[in-house]
Design a protein around this motif. Structure first.
Motif, short mmCIF file in Angstrom:
data_model
loop_
_atom_site.label_atom_id
_atom_site.label_comp_id
_atom_site.label_asym_id
_atom_site.label_seq_id
_atom_site.Cartn_x
_atom_site.Cartn_y
_atom_site.Cartn_z
N GLY A 1 2.21 1.77 -3.20
CA GLY A 1 1.13 2.32 -4.05
C GLY A 1 0.78 3.83 -4.08
O GLY A 1 0.53 4.54 -5.16
N TYR A 2 0.92 4.22 -2.93
CA TYR A 2 0.56 5.70 -2.58
C TYR A 2 1.46 6.51 -2.73
O TYR A 2 1.47 7.75 -3.37
CB TYR A 2 0.19 5.62 -1.17
N GLU B 1 -2.69 6.49 -10.48
CA GLU B 1 -1.62 7.35 -11.44
C GLU B 1 -2.20 7.23 -12.57
O GLU B 1 -1.75 8.43 -13.28
CB GLU B 1 -0.26 6.54 -11.22
N LEU C 1 1.31 6.92 -6.52
CA LEU C 1 0.25 8.00 -7.01
C LEU C 1 0.74 9.53 -6.32
O LEU C 1 0.27 10.39 -7.07
CB LEU C 1 -1.05 7.52 -5.68
N ALA C 2 1.40 9.40 -5.42
CA ALA C 2 1.97 10.64 -5.18
C ALA C 2 2.74 11.15 -6.03
O ALA C 2 2.50 12.66 -6.40
CB ALA C 2 2.63 10.90 -3.96
N ASP D 1 -5.34 3.06 -5.03
CA ASP D 1 -3.67 3.11 -5.29
C ASP D 1 -3.15 2.02 -6.20
O ASP D 1 -1.98 2.15 -6.32
CB ASP D 1 -3.25 2.72 -3.64
N ALA E 1 0.88 -1.24 0.02
CA ALA E 1 0.02 0.01 -0.02
C ALA E 1 0.88 1.05 0.06
O ALA E 1 0.39 2.29 -0.52
CB ALA E 1 -0.85 0.00 1.30
N ALA E 2 2.07 1.26 0.73
CA ALA E 2 2.83 2.48 0.86
C ALA E 2 3.30 2.62 -0.36
O ALA E 2 3.53 3.80 -0.79
CB ALA E 2 4.17 2.15 1.64
#
Length: 118
Positions: free
Chosen positions: A39-40, A97, A43-44, A93, A36-37
């Motif tokens: 993925g985020y 993107e 995304l960021a 996530d 998850a980290a």
């Protein structure tokens, strides 16, 4: 007809899984958190993917060097890529993107029409 298999005796099942049961959830939780980290973080990063290009076109009021057709194809590709995970109900996530890429590309295409190449 075949008879169903006999169930494991509870004592045997408990003895065989007790040692590995304590370590398995910790490893699975760590992998889920790391997944998850990442993925985020992706995304960021995608939030600022096209920002330098957008700023350059606005600042110079010129779109020289940026292809409208390539940007349109990239936008279509990102939009198609978003449809499948949305349909499956996957978390943001895993495909976010592409959403941000699509939105930034649509903004870039608008700028390419507003500020034609000189």
């Amino acid at each position: 007809p075949l008879s169903p298999p006999a169930p494991f005796p509870p004592a045997l099942l408990a003895a065989s899984t007790s040692a590995s049961a304590a370590a398995a959830p910790a490893a699975a939780d760590l992998a889920a958190v790391l997944g998850a980290a990442v993925g985020y973080l992706v995304l960021a990063g995608s939030l600022v993917y096209k920002v330098p290009q957008l700023v350059r076109v606005v600042k110079k009021r010129d779109s020289t060097g940026v292809s409208f057709s390539a940007t349109a194809l990239e936008t279509a590709s990102a939009a198609l890529y978003v449809m499948y995970p949305v349909r499956l109900g996957m978390p943001l996530d895993s495909f976010g993107e592409s959403v941000f890429n699509c939105v930034q590309n649509m903004g870039l295409m608008a700028l390419l029409l507003w500020f034609p190449a000189k």
